[in-house]
Design an enzyme around this catalytic site. Structure first.
Site, PDB file in Angstrom:
ATOM      1  CB  SER A 142      -1.053  -0.191   1.013  1.00 16.20           C
ATOM      2  OG  SER A 142      -1.729  -0.984   2.184  1.00 16.20           O
TER       3      SER A 142
ATOM      4  CD  GLU B 104       2.811   1.311  13.073  1.00 20.63           C
ATOM      5  OE1 GLU B 104       2.831   1.000  14.132  1.00 20.63           O
ATOM      6  OE2 GLU B 104       1.812   0.874  12.257  1.00 20.63           O
TER       7      GLU B 104
ATOM      8  CG  PHE C 113      -0.804   4.246  11.038  1.00 24.34           C
ATOM      9  CD1 PHE C 113      -1.974   4.346  12.245  1.00 24.34           C
ATOM     10  CD2 PHE C 113      -1.092   3.413  10.203  1.00 24.34           C
ATOM     11  CE1 PHE C 113      -3.286   4.043  11.917  1.00 24.34           C
ATOM     12  CE2 PHE C 113      -2.458   2.499  10.148  1.00 24.34           C
ATOM     13  CZ  PHE C 113      -3.108   2.503  10.513  1.00 24.34           C
TER      14      PHE C 113
ATOM     15  CG  ASP D   9      -9.748   1.674   4.446  1.00 28.05           C
ATOM     16  OD1 ASP D   9      -9.947   0.202   4.993  1.00 28.05           O
ATOM     17  OD2 ASP D   9      -8.594   1.610   4.656  1.00 28.05           O
TER      18      ASP D   9
END
Ligand SMILES: Cc1ncc(C[n+]2csc(CCOP(=O)(O)OP(=O)(O)O)c2C)c(N)n1
Ligand SMILES: [Mg+2]
Lengths: 286, 330
Positions: B50, B71, B96, B130
């Site tokens: 992605s 992360e 994130f 999303d």
């Protein structure tokens, strides 16, 4: 908890099959969303909402209800389907998943839909929130139990382990963690992306009680929960071994189905397999 | 009319432009960069496809590192690599990174002056279905106030490719904001791009309003400019791809010419491009401003186009904002 009769077990298995079918129909209809995780967790969601949890779908904010915190929010199609079938909201709303104006947001949002305890999607912070809920229950001398569902991929997150230590320290025995151990995440198999094993030993060393079970054997899961409830000095983790994509042959065990959109023929095939339990039911109108 | 120097494709309004996402442009750029410079390394947190790092991973497997869903760890490891002569690019969704790992970025990358490039994909509401948890709408604000970090928001895939190359040779930490959705590629290979230079891409005769935008909505501003011209309203459109350092010289010149400003961004109205420009005008040249963006609320699930319309970020909204700001001009 009541005794799980064979009849009830059979009923839960049938509910799980229906939930799988609904979850995939929703994702196909929405054109996007996650699929492998929801299929793998259908049996556990059926057992939780239709046998284990003390809850009242007509009074979702009932103060003494057991809490179910979904940490890996991306598997929400299975929770949405379960909530609708349990009576939290009309089933027809399921087909609005991810749509403009829908209460069924792409990732679950507290306040958007009855029955959703926390907002999630960003991974690794569900256990922390659940610890807070369990701790409050302890402070208020409430008898509710807090269940948290997490994925295995989430165990890469540092935040998760901070909460694991916290729950161990405060002996949150009113908290049960359920891990969807399906061995996949987005970039591949968990043991390739970031190895988690020995996972059970990790939890033991953090002062948790550890149970492993077959996540597709409802009796084995229910027994694990009964054991967890009987443990009075530590939090319990149930490592539920599941098959990602369970119920559809071409999806099972394949990490690429984490959130891959369906092609039309794939959708038809998947739904047919789910409807007929891989051909075991011959009538299309069971 | 279109500024000649901008080399924007002249047929931009015909609906025939190539569609591509800024994350795709990044994916191309990082491979070009990796070929040129052996010190480029890429880190990813379980989102290699992605964030379009998959080609880099294929081409340079020894310089690609999979961190898993971690992360915070990714930011601090990159800081160490950057302190040791590497040029790390860390990629995730903007919610994130820089969302979750803000403090690690602050201490180890920004304050520690490590040469790390933070790639935040899936920014803005155009992320779509999303929902809000995955739609970063505060990232420009939090990155722009962090001392020493360059902030770049490319307007299309081609510009994202160039921005990636430019960040590779820039010394110091930087944030590159990318989008998920395909959008029209209206700049060309020969369009100028320089970090810290705002590009004037449209300039009417005796303009009365400046439309300053960043990211794919720059294209909406161009469409608005064309329609406004038909109405007899002349504007300047600025592609302000670098939010920090802001090109104060160019922007102030434009403000003085126009005397009114509309800002457009897929971000909160507070703290982003609109905020930066409000600070600039307040200090040096106060003019009426209309800012388009999210009005102190989160996004939601839905098709990207519906969400852009809901939050008033497409050309018809830019046109009405232009009318409103004109009324406020003395
Ligand atoms: C903090 C954070 N980083 C990245 C993501 C993107 N993401 C969504 S699901 C996922 C995979 C995690 O693995 P797992 O939950 O085990 O996936 P599943 O088994 O359900 O396919 C990732 C990285 C996220 N949601 N949150
Ligand atoms: Mg998994």
């Amino acid at each position: 908890m009541n005794l799980l009769t064979e009849k009830k077990e059979q009923e839960l298995t049938e509910i799980a099959a229906t939930l799988r079918y609904e979850a995939i129909k929703m994702v196909v209809d929405a054109g996007s969303g996650h699929v492998a995780g929801p299929l793998g967790m259908a049996d556990i969601f059926a057992a939780l909402y239709f046998f284990i949890l003390q809850h009242d779908p007509k009074h979702p904010e009932w103060a003494d209800r057991d809490r179910l915190v979904l940490s890996n929010g991306h598997i929400c199609p299975i929770q949405y389907a379960t909530l609708a079938y349990a009576g939290y909201f009309p089933k027809k709303e399921l087909m609005t998943l991810r749509r403009f104006g829908s209460r069924l947001q792409g990732h679950p949002h507290r306040g958007a839909l009855p029955g959703i305890e926390t907002t999630s999607g960003p991974l690794g912070s569900g256990l922390s929130q659940a610890c807070g809920i369990a701790l409050a229950g302890h402070l208020d001398k409430k008898r509710y139990h807090t269940y948290v569902v997490t994925s295995d991929g989430e165990h890469d997150c540092g935040n998760h382990w901070e909460a694991v230590m916290f729950a161990g320290k405060y002996r949150l025995h009113n908290l049960t963690l359920i891990v969807d151990r399906n061995n996949i995440q987005i970039d591949g198999m968990t043991e390739d992306v970031m190895p988690l094993e020995p996972l059970a030993k990790k939890y033991e060393s953090f002062n948790w009680h550890v149970i492993e079970c077959d996540g597709h054997n409802i009796r084995s899961f229910v027994e694990a929960v009964a054991e967890a409830r009987a443990i009075y000095e530590r939090p319990t983790v149930i490592i539920a071994h599941t098959i990602p994509g369970k119920g559809v042959d071409f999806m099972e065990y394949d990490f690429r189905w984490h959130s891959r959109p369906f092609k039309k023929d794939e959708a038809i095939k998947a739904l047919a397999e789910l409807r007929t339990l891989k051909g075991r039911i011959t009538s299309e109108h069971q | 009319m279109l500024s000649k120097a901008s080399k924007v494709l002249p047929n931009f309004a015909k609906g025939t432009l190539t569609m591509s996402s800024t994350r795709d442009g990044f994916g191309k750029g990082i491979v070009e960069l990796g070929t040129k410079d052996k010190n480029i390394v890429a880190l990813c947190a379980d989102l290699s496809e992605s964030t379009r790092l998959d080609d880099f991973k294929k081409n340079f497997p020894d310089r690609f590192f999979e961190l898993g869903v971690a992360e915070q760890n990714m930011a601090a490891i990159a800081a160490g690599l950057g302190l040791s002569g590497k040029i790390p690019f860390i990629a995730s969704y903007a919610t994130f990174s820089p969302g979750r790992n803000y403090e690690q970025i602050r201490t180890t990358i920004a304050y520690g002056k490590s040469n790390v490039k933070i790639i935040g994909s899936h920014a803005g509401v155009s992320v779509g279905p999303d929902g809000a948890t995955h739609q970063a709408t505060e990232d420009i604000a939090i990155m722009r106030v962090m001392p020493g970090i360059t902030v770049v928001v490319p307007a299309d895939a081609e510009e994202a490719r160039k921005a990636t190359l430019a960040l590779g040779s820039l010394k110091g930490p930087a944030y590159l904001r990318l989008t998920r959705e395909k959008s029209p590629v209206f700049t060309s290979e020969s369009s100028p791009f320089k970090i810290g230079h705002a590009e004037i891409i449209w300039e009417g005769e005796s303009p009365s309003v400046a439309l300053v935008a960043c990211g794919p909505v720059v294209f909406e501003a161009l469409l608005a400019a064309k329609d406004l011209e038909k109405e007899g309203i002349s504007v300047i459109v600025v592609n302000c791809h670098t939010i920090k350092p802001l090109d104060e010289v160019t922007l102030l010149k434009v403000f003085k010419k126009c005397g009114a400003l509309v800002t457009i961004e897929e971000h909160q109205r507070a703290g982003g491009l609109g905020g930066a420009l409000a600070e600039l005008t307040a200090r040096f040249y106060p003019i009426p401003i209309e800012s388009l963006g999210l009005p102190d609320r989160f996004g939601e699930s839905g098709p990207p186009s519906d969400l852009l319309a809901l939050f008033g970020l497409s050309s018809p909204h830019i046109i009405s904002a232009t009318h409103s700001v004109l009324k406020r001009k003395k």
